[in-house]
Motif scaffolding. Sequence first.
Motif: not given
Length: 452
Positions: A260, A320-321, A323-325, A354, A415, A418, A421
Motif C-alpha cells: 500500500s 490511498m489511491i 492520496c498517493l496520486g 493517507y 504512482w 497507487s 492500491n
Amino acid sequence: MTSSTTPQYLYTLAATIVVIAGGSVIGWSSPALPQLEASDSEVPLTPEQASWVGSLLTIGCFFGALPAGSIADYLGRKWAIMSMTIPLISCWVLIFFAKTAMMLYIARLIGGLGLGALCTLVPMYVGEIAEDSIRGTLGTAFQLMIVIGLVYAYSVGAAVKYTMLPLLCGSINIIFLIAYFRAPESPVWLVIKGRRKQAEASLRRLRGELYDPTAEIEAVEDEVRKQNELKVPFMKAMGKRASIRAFIMCLGCMFFQQVSGINIVIFYAGNIFKDAGSSMDPAIAAIMIPLAMTFATIVSALLIDRLGRKILLQMSAAAMIICLGVLGYFFYMKENGKDISNIGLIPIAAMILYVLMFGIGYGPIPWLMSSELLAPEIKSTCSGIAAGFNWLCAFVVTKSFQPLVAGVGSAVTFWIFSGFNVLSLIFVTFVLLETKGKNIAEVQEILSGRKK
C-alpha cells in the motif's frame, strides 16, 4: 445466559501491552539511527550499516512468525505469548551493551524473532477469547498497540539519548508480564487439549461469573470433533477448497497491506514537510504519523463490527489511491522544476489523510482476518506463514525503495504504489469474504461453497 464484555476488553488490554513493546522495537530505529550515524557516536554506523540495522528486524520477524503457530499449539496461547518477552528483552540488552554494528545486527534479528511471533500469537489469542459481537473491535487492538509503541519510541527518542532508549523501551516487557500473568488461557486451546473444566473456568473469567459456558463449550467441542473426524495431514487439509480460498485471502491482505506504500510515506514524511515549506522539526513531523494512525485505529475499532471489514478496506484502498496520486503529482512538479510554493499544504493534507485511511482499514484488519478466515486444523501453521509473508513483503518494499526512486524518480514511485492500491481495491471487492458477525463454522461453510 448473562455475558459481560468488560473482562474481554481488560484481558485483551493486558495481552496487547507486549505489542506496545514490539512497536517500540520497530520505532527505535527512527530516533536512534541518526544519533548512531553521527561522528561522535559510540557505535558509528555508515549509511549502509544503518540501513541493515533498520531492515534486519523484518528478516527476524519473518523467521519468528513461521513457527509461532506450532509453539502456540504446544505451550498454549498464553505461555507462548509470555515467552516472547525473552527475545524482546534480549534485544534491548544487546543494544544497550552494543559496541559494534554486528551486535546491533544480532540484536535486531533477535528482536524480530519475538515481534514476528507476536504478530501470529496475539491476534490468535484475542480472536479465541472474544465473543463474535466484539471480535472485530478487539481484533483492532493489535494494530493500535503497535502504533502506540511507535509513538512511545519516537517521543522518548526525541527527548533522550539513544543509550537510554533500551532501558525505557525494555521496561514495557516487565509491565506486560505483571499485567498478563494471571490472564486466562484460550478456552479454544483448552477444549482442543481436552481440558473442559479448565475451559469452562476460563470462559467464566472472560464472560463473567454468572455466564453459563455450556452452549459455547459444546459449540467449540463440536467443531473440534468435526475437525478431528476429518483430520488429515496438513498438505491434504490445504487441498480443500475452503482452505485454499482462506489462505489466498489471508496472503492477499498481508501483501496489499505492505505494498500500500505505508513505509514509503513514513520514510518520506520529513521530506514532504520540508518541501512543502513547513518549519516543523522533522522529529515532531515523524511523531505526527503514528499519532494520526493511533486515532484512525480507534475509529476503526468503533466501526468495524458495525460496518464490516470489507467496506473499511474499500474506503482505505480508495483513499490511498487518491492520496498517493496527489503525492506523486507533487513530486512530479518538483522534479520538473515547477513552482510548488503555492500548493505546499496539499501534500501535507494528502499525507495525513493517507495515514488516517490506512489506519482505518489496511492497518488493523489484515491481522484480524487470519484469525477469522482460517479453519482450526490449519490456523496455527497458516497464520504463521501469513505473518512471515507480511514481514518478507515489508523487507522487499523497504530495501527496494531507494533503488526504485533512483531508477524512476519519486513521482513514478508514488504512482506505482497507487497502482498497487487499485489492485487491492479489486481484491477486496471481488475476492475477500466479509466475516462480520460470523463464527468460524459459518465462515468455513461459505468458503467451501456449501452456503451463500
